[in-house]
Enzyme design. Structure first.
Site, PDB file in Angstrom:
ATOM      1  N   ASP A  46      41.133  40.001  39.381  1.00 28.77           N
ATOM      2  CA  ASP A  46      40.223  40.293  40.497  1.00 28.77           C
ATOM      3  C   ASP A  46      39.572  38.990  40.953  1.00 28.77           C
ATOM      4  OD1 ASP A  46      38.072  41.322  42.181  1.00 28.77           O
ATOM      5  OD2 ASP A  46      38.495  43.258  41.253  1.00 28.77           O
ATOM      6  N   SER A  88      37.568  45.045  46.864  1.00 29.62           N
ATOM      7  CA  SER A  88      38.498  45.452  45.803  1.00 29.62           C
ATOM      8  C   SER A  88      38.984  46.886  45.985  1.00 29.62           C
ATOM      9  CB  SER A  88      37.837  45.316  44.430  1.00 29.62           C
ATOM     10  OG  SER A  88      37.621  43.959  44.129  1.00 29.62           O
ATOM     11  N   THR A 141      38.943  48.538  41.332  1.00 28.08           N
ATOM     12  CA  THR A 141      40.373  48.246  41.124  1.00 28.08           C
ATOM     13  C   THR A 141      41.058  49.316  40.270  1.00 28.08           C
ATOM     14  OG1 THR A 141      39.880  45.900  41.349  1.00 28.08           O
ATOM     15  CG2 THR A 141      42.037  46.475  40.439  1.00 28.08           C
ATOM     16  N   GLU A 258      43.673  44.732  34.385  1.00 31.84           N
ATOM     17  CA  GLU A 258      42.864  43.952  35.319  1.00 31.84           C
ATOM     18  C   GLU A 258      41.917  43.022  34.568  1.00 31.84           C
ATOM     19  OE1 GLU A 258      39.597  44.401  38.923  1.00 31.84           O
ATOM     20  OE2 GLU A 258      39.397  45.558  37.096  1.00 31.84           O
ATOM     21  N   ASP A 263      36.279  37.674  39.492  1.00 28.34           N
ATOM     22  CA  ASP A 263      35.575  37.994  40.742  1.00 28.34           C
ATOM     23  C   ASP A 263      34.065  37.843  40.584  1.00 28.34           C
ATOM     24  OD1 ASP A 263      35.335  39.344  43.452  1.00 28.34           O
ATOM     25  OD2 ASP A 263      34.298  40.807  42.199  1.00 28.34           O
ATOM     26  N   HIS A 267      31.577  35.401  42.698  1.00 29.35           N
ATOM     27  CA  HIS A 267      30.369  35.772  43.453  1.00 29.35           C
ATOM     28  C   HIS A 267      29.187  34.894  43.042  1.00 29.35           C
ATOM     29  CE1 HIS A 267      31.757  39.265  45.684  1.00 29.35           C
ATOM     30  NE2 HIS A 267      32.357  39.723  44.602  1.00 29.35           N
ATOM     31  N   HIS A 306      42.242  39.694  45.974  1.00 29.24           N
ATOM     32  CA  HIS A 306      41.694  38.790  46.994  1.00 29.24           C
ATOM     33  C   HIS A 306      41.153  37.607  46.223  1.00 29.24           C
ATOM     34  CE1 HIS A 306      37.823  40.059  45.480  1.00 29.24           C
ATOM     35  NE2 HIS A 306      38.232  41.320  45.608  1.00 29.24           N
TER      36      HIS A 306
HETATM   37 ZN   LIG Z   1      34.111  40.981  44.450  1.00 29.46          ZN
END
Ligand SMILES: [Zn+2]
Length: 373
Positions: A46, A88, A141, A258, A263, A267, A306
């Site tokens: 992720d 996500s 996800t 995952e 991710d 952030h 992404h």
């Molecule tokens: Zn995110």
């Protein structure tokens, strides 16, 4: 003269038919000898863009990552139905169902039509499935691989889909969505009734080699590698593969793994966290690639939903001519970004995942390889 000509034509026709027959036989033989994909291990980092992978390569001084063993590499476009920059939920839905949807939506098209996902297709074919993550298993996800809800925040409802789908192996965080729910229902009771082994940590599953198992060590998210999580993801991946192998007894399985926190650190613009989580994911990828080496018919597809943070790697001293190996990391956002993300494919059928693809192409190709039409 006329007769000779006719005979010659007849001879030509016979030769032509003979050649066509030989070509047909060779063709049929070739189809028969193509190894078939039985097992699919779908691994999603992720927020793992190219820069996240590159930063991890630099952190270990370019000693090759396991994912560099991938024989076939591609790129995929991540945009959602209503945004150039996906979240996500929409990206997970694209990767699981083969349909683009709006940001925030899980397992359905923008007009709220539920779409069957690749995990459900395996279940419908009577083949075992598993989900292994580090965030709550009701997060966007993994949710996209089990649930169909218009909003990713409907996590109580998402949890019930695990029981509906009878996912064989459920490893991750988020036990509160199973037993501290708004409706006061204890989903662990329903899971117990379906003969699930219910565990709080991996060591409790040491003697479990088959059947259904759920392991949710934490009420919410698990801790990160920076905050002391151990080798959970690679070990959980290995345990899931052991159970699914035994449950499938040669008939094929689907496992989604995952690495959820690449991710989160994106952030936060925290490069140390990104590198630790990406390295941890790579250790899980090694487990999957080794499994594929030892189990012909196994396809491993590694990708991201992404990228996050707009991470770039710049020269540490801002001069190109000094060559002193210093790098600096810069971020452009606290959110997601819209550039293409990498695909690393390994094992049987990996050659189908090269070139520039759409995110929705990945489950569509998997479906075709499994003959789930
Ligand atoms: Zn995110």
């Amino acid at each position: 003269m006329q007769n000779t000509k006719q005979n010659f034509r007849k001879l030509l026709r016979s030769i032509l038919i003979g050649v066509l027959l030989i070509v047909a036989i060779i063709g049929v033989n070739r189809i028969d000898t193509t190894p078939k994909v039985k097992n699919i291990i779908f691994m999603i980092g992720d927020g793992m863009g190219i820069a996240q992978v590159s930063a991890t390569q630099i952190a270990q001084d370019y000693e090759p990552l396991a994912l560099e063993r991938a024989e076939y590499v591609g790129l995929q476009k991540t945009y959602s139905a209503n945004s150039r920059v996906t979240d996500s939920a929409a990206a997970g839905t694209a990767l699981s169902t083969g349909h683009k949807t709006n940001n925030g939506m899980i397992g359905m098209t923008p007009d709220s039509l539920p779409k069957t996902n690749i995990l459900e297709l395996f279940e419908q074919a009577g083949k075992p499935t598993g989900i292994v993550v580090t965030y709550p298993v009701t997060n966007a996800t993994p949710a996209a691989f089990v649930a169909h809800v218009p909003n990713r925040h409907m996590e109580d409802e998402i949890a019930t889909y695990y029981i509906e789908n009878e996912v064989d192996v459920i490893f991750g965080g988020g036990s509160s969505r199973f037993n501290q729910r708004a409706d006061s229902v204890d989903l662990f009771e329903a899971l117990g009734a379906k003969n699930y082994t219910i565990a709080k940590e991996l060591s409790e599953l040491a003697e479990v080699h088959s059947g259904n198992a759920i392991m949710l060590p934490t009420e919410g998210s698990m801790s990160s590698r920076l905050d002391g999580r151990d080798e959970y993801l690679p070990e959980a991946t290995a345990k899931a593969l052991e159970i699914l192998t035994n449950n499938a007894s040669g008939d094929g399985f689907f496992l989604m793994v995952e690495s959820s926190m690449i991710d989160g650190y994106g952030h936060q613009n925290n490069v140390e966290g990104i590198i630790k989580e990406t390295k941890d994911f790579d250790n899980a990828i090694k487990v999957a690639f080794d499994y594929a080496d030892n189990h012909p018919g196994t396809l491993v597809v590694v990708t991201a939903d992404h990228s996050t943070g707009g991470l770039t790697i710049v020269n540490g001293n801002r001069r190109f001519d000094l060559n002193d190996h210093q790098v600096d990391y810069a971020f452009t956002t606290g959110g997601h970004t819209g550039e293409m993300v990498p695909i690393f494919a390994y094992g049987t059928g990996a050659e189908n995942f090269t070139g520039v693809l759409e995110n929705i192409d990945l489950p569509t190709i998997m479906r075709r390889l499994m003959n789930f039409e």
